[in-house]
Write a protein that holds these residues in place. Sequence first.
Motif, PDB file in Angstrom:
ATOM      1  N   ARG A   7      13.415  46.190  23.137  1.00  0.00           N
ATOM      2  CA  ARG A   7      13.513  44.841  23.711  1.00  0.00           C
ATOM      3  C   ARG A   7      12.155  44.377  24.214  1.00  0.00           C
ATOM      4  O   ARG A   7      11.454  45.099  24.885  1.00  0.00           O
ATOM      5  CB  ARG A   7      14.495  44.834  24.897  1.00  0.00           C
ATOM      6  CG  ARG A   7      14.737  43.425  25.447  1.00  0.00           C
ATOM      7  CD  ARG A   7      14.981  43.453  26.935  1.00  0.00           C
ATOM      8  NE  ARG A   7      13.919  44.158  27.639  1.00  0.00           N
ATOM      9  CZ  ARG A   7      12.721  43.626  27.922  1.00  0.00           C
ATOM     10  NH1 ARG A   7      12.450  42.385  27.607  1.00  0.00           N
ATOM     11  NH2 ARG A   7      11.795  44.356  28.540  1.00  0.00           N
ATOM     12  N   ARG A   8      11.792  43.170  23.842  1.00  0.00           N
ATOM     13  CA  ARG A   8      10.535  42.566  24.291  1.00  0.00           C
ATOM     14  C   ARG A   8      10.811  41.145  24.723  1.00  0.00           C
ATOM     15  O   ARG A   8      11.767  40.531  24.278  1.00  0.00           O
ATOM     16  CB  ARG A   8       9.486  42.503  23.158  1.00  0.00           C
ATOM     17  CG  ARG A   8       8.994  43.815  22.598  1.00  0.00           C
ATOM     18  CD  ARG A   8       7.804  44.375  23.399  1.00  0.00           C
ATOM     19  NE  ARG A   8       8.153  44.785  24.748  1.00  0.00           N
ATOM     20  CZ  ARG A   8       8.784  45.922  25.066  1.00  0.00           C
ATOM     21  NH1 ARG A   8       9.117  46.779  24.148  1.00  0.00           N
ATOM     22  NH2 ARG A   8       9.047  46.205  26.318  1.00  0.00           N
ATOM     23  N   ALA A   9       9.946  40.614  25.573  1.00  0.00           N
ATOM     24  CA  ALA A   9      10.031  39.194  25.906  1.00  0.00           C
ATOM     25  C   ALA A   9       9.507  38.436  24.687  1.00  0.00           C
ATOM     26  O   ALA A   9       8.319  38.536  24.359  1.00  0.00           O
ATOM     27  CB  ALA A   9       9.185  38.896  27.137  1.00  0.00           C
ATOM     28  N   ARG A  48       8.399  35.234  22.665  1.00  0.00           N
ATOM     29  CA  ARG A  48       7.860  33.900  23.010  1.00  0.00           C
ATOM     30  C   ARG A  48       7.469  33.124  21.773  1.00  0.00           C
ATOM     31  O   ARG A  48       6.603  32.246  21.822  1.00  0.00           O
ATOM     32  CB  ARG A  48       6.663  34.062  23.957  1.00  0.00           C
ATOM     33  CG  ARG A  48       7.015  34.788  25.248  1.00  0.00           C
ATOM     34  CD  ARG A  48       5.882  34.749  26.251  1.00  0.00           C
ATOM     35  NE  ARG A  48       6.272  35.360  27.517  1.00  0.00           N
ATOM     36  CZ  ARG A  48       6.056  36.635  27.839  1.00  0.00           C
ATOM     37  NH1 ARG A  48       5.453  37.433  26.979  1.00  0.00           N
ATOM     38  NH2 ARG A  48       6.452  37.111  29.011  1.00  0.00           N
ATOM     39  N   TYR A  51       9.698  28.093  24.351  1.00  0.00           N
ATOM     40  CA  TYR A  51       8.998  28.605  23.168  1.00  0.00           C
ATOM     41  C   TYR A  51       9.694  28.245  21.852  1.00  0.00           C
ATOM     42  O   TYR A  51       9.658  29.021  20.897  1.00  0.00           O
ATOM     43  CB  TYR A  51       8.819  30.128  23.267  1.00  0.00           C
ATOM     44  CG  TYR A  51       8.168  30.584  24.556  1.00  0.00           C
ATOM     45  CD1 TYR A  51       6.795  30.422  24.763  1.00  0.00           C
ATOM     46  CD2 TYR A  51       8.923  31.153  25.573  1.00  0.00           C
ATOM     47  CE1 TYR A  51       6.198  30.833  25.951  1.00  0.00           C
ATOM     48  CE2 TYR A  51       8.336  31.565  26.768  1.00  0.00           C
ATOM     49  CZ  TYR A  51       6.971  31.403  26.944  1.00  0.00           C
ATOM     50  OH  TYR A  51       6.394  31.814  28.122  1.00  0.00           O
ATOM     51  N   CYS A  81      14.189  36.007  26.136  1.00  0.00           N
ATOM     52  CA  CYS A  81      13.222  36.052  27.240  1.00  0.00           C
ATOM     53  C   CYS A  81      13.833  35.375  28.468  1.00  0.00           C
ATOM     54  O   CYS A  81      14.346  34.252  28.374  1.00  0.00           O
ATOM     55  CB  CYS A  81      11.923  35.336  26.851  1.00  0.00           C
ATOM     56  SG  CYS A  81      10.600  35.531  28.077  1.00  0.00           S
ATOM     57  N   TRP A  82      13.811  36.069  29.574  1.00  0.00           N
ATOM     58  CA  TRP A  82      14.270  35.483  30.854  1.00  0.00           C
ATOM     59  C   TRP A  82      13.208  34.483  31.272  1.00  0.00           C
ATOM     60  O   TRP A  82      12.019  34.826  31.384  1.00  0.00           O
ATOM     61  CB  TRP A  82      14.398  36.610  31.879  1.00  0.00           C
ATOM     62  CG  TRP A  82      14.873  36.214  33.240  1.00  0.00           C
ATOM     63  CD1 TRP A  82      14.535  35.098  33.949  1.00  0.00           C
ATOM     64  CD2 TRP A  82      15.759  36.964  34.085  1.00  0.00           C
ATOM     65  NE1 TRP A  82      15.156  35.108  35.171  1.00  0.00           N
ATOM     66  CE2 TRP A  82      15.904  36.233  35.293  1.00  0.00           C
ATOM     67  CE3 TRP A  82      16.431  38.186  33.943  1.00  0.00           C
ATOM     68  CZ2 TRP A  82      16.703  36.679  36.343  1.00  0.00           C
ATOM     69  CZ3 TRP A  82      17.220  38.633  34.996  1.00  0.00           C
ATOM     70  CH2 TRP A  82      17.354  37.892  36.171  1.00  0.00           C
ATOM     71  N   GLY A 109      12.037  32.640  34.148  1.00  0.00           N
ATOM     72  CA  GLY A 109      12.045  32.393  35.592  1.00  0.00           C
ATOM     73  C   GLY A 109      11.489  31.014  35.939  1.00  0.00           C
ATOM     74  O   GLY A 109      11.904  30.407  36.931  1.00  0.00           O
ATOM     75  N   PHE A 110      10.565  30.531  35.112  1.00  0.00           N
ATOM     76  CA  PHE A 110       9.974  29.213  35.355  1.00  0.00           C
ATOM     77  C   PHE A 110      11.020  28.091  35.364  1.00  0.00           C
ATOM     78  O   PHE A 110      10.762  27.026  35.909  1.00  0.00           O
ATOM     79  CB  PHE A 110       8.941  28.898  34.268  1.00  0.00           C
ATOM     80  CG  PHE A 110       7.546  29.368  34.583  1.00  0.00           C
ATOM     81  CD1 PHE A 110       7.182  29.744  35.869  1.00  0.00           C
ATOM     82  CD2 PHE A 110       6.574  29.425  33.579  1.00  0.00           C
ATOM     83  CE1 PHE A 110       5.883  30.164  36.151  1.00  0.00           C
ATOM     84  CE2 PHE A 110       5.282  29.840  33.859  1.00  0.00           C
ATOM     85  CZ  PHE A 110       4.935  30.209  35.147  1.00  0.00           C
ATOM     86  N   ARG A 117       3.581  49.796  30.427  1.00  0.00           N
ATOM     87  CA  ARG A 117       4.266  50.037  31.693  1.00  0.00           C
ATOM     88  C   ARG A 117       3.429  50.964  32.562  1.00  0.00           C
ATOM     89  O   ARG A 117       2.750  51.859  32.047  1.00  0.00           O
ATOM     90  CB  ARG A 117       5.637  50.696  31.445  1.00  0.00           C
ATOM     91  CG  ARG A 117       6.639  49.786  30.747  1.00  0.00           C
ATOM     92  CD  ARG A 117       6.965  48.610  31.640  1.00  0.00           C
ATOM     93  NE  ARG A 117       8.096  47.828  31.166  1.00  0.00           N
ATOM     94  CZ  ARG A 117       8.014  46.714  30.422  1.00  0.00           C
ATOM     95  NH1 ARG A 117       6.840  46.266  30.026  1.00  0.00           N
ATOM     96  NH2 ARG A 117       9.093  46.050  30.067  1.00  0.00           N
TER      97      ARG A 117
END
Length: 206
Positions: A10-12, A14, A93, A133-134, A136-137, A177
Motif C-alpha cells: 500500500r502506498r499513498a 497521487r 490528484y 490516499c487519505w 487530510g487537507f 520508514r
Amino acid sequence: MEVLEAIRRRRAVRDYLPNSVPVATLRQLITAASWAPSAMNQQPWHFTVVTERAMLDDISVRSKAWLLKTASDMSSSDHFRDMLRDPHFHLFYGAPALVVISTPVSAQWSVEDCSLAAQNLMLAAVDLHLGSCWIGFAQGWLNTPEGRECLGLSASSCVVAPITIGYPRSEAPLVSRKAPIVTWIGVLPSAESGPPGSSNSPPSHP
Ligand SMILES: Cc1cc2nc3c(=O)[nH]c(=O)nc-3n(C[C@H](O)[C@H](O)[C@H](O)COP(=O)(O)O)c2cc1C
C-alpha cells in the motif's frame, strides 16, 4: 494476497487514471472497511462516496482556500502554501472517487473506529489493484457547516477520513520508514516457538 504483502504494497497514490471504479468494487471496499474492529462494536461509521467530478473539483478548491485562510500548521510552511496557491494542484490528484468516512456520533473512540475502517479500506484497495490516499487537507473544510452540507451530513457529524480511490497511473514511490522505537518488557519467546498447534509449540492439553 496475503495481508502482510498488502500492508507492504500500500502506498499513498497521487496520480490516477481517469477510469471510473465500478460500483461493485466500491461496495467491496466499503464492506471490507466495515469489518474493522470498533469499540463495543458500535460501528459508528458513515461512508459518503463522491464520484461527481464537479463536486470533487469544488471540494478541492474550497478546501485549499480554507487551508490558506486558516493558516494551519501544514499550510503555513512555504512548500504547502505554494502548493495550495497553485490552481493546477488538485487535492484529489484526479482520482475518480472519494470515499469520505465520517461519524454521525461524537462518542468516545468513534474517530479511532473510523480510522481503523479507513485502513481496512486502503488495504482492500491494494488487493483490488486500486490506489488510495487519505487526504487530510480536505478534512478542515469538510468539517465546516458548508462542507458537511455539501456531503449531506448532519451538523453533528465529524469527517474523519476523506480517501481518494482510483486506478494508479504510475507506481507510487516507496517512502522509507524510521526504525520503530520498541521497548520490550518481559521474557522474549525463542525463535523456535510458533503458533499454537504448530510442531514447535508446546503440547496442548487433551
Ligand atoms: C491522516 C493522514 C492525512 C494525510 N493527508 C494527506 C494529504 O492531505 N495529501 C496527501 O497527498 N497525502 C496525505 N497523506 C498521505 C501521507 O502523506 C502518506 O501516507 C505518507 O507520506 C507515507 O507514504 P505512504 O503512504 O506511501 O507509505 C495523509 C496520510 C494520513 C494518515
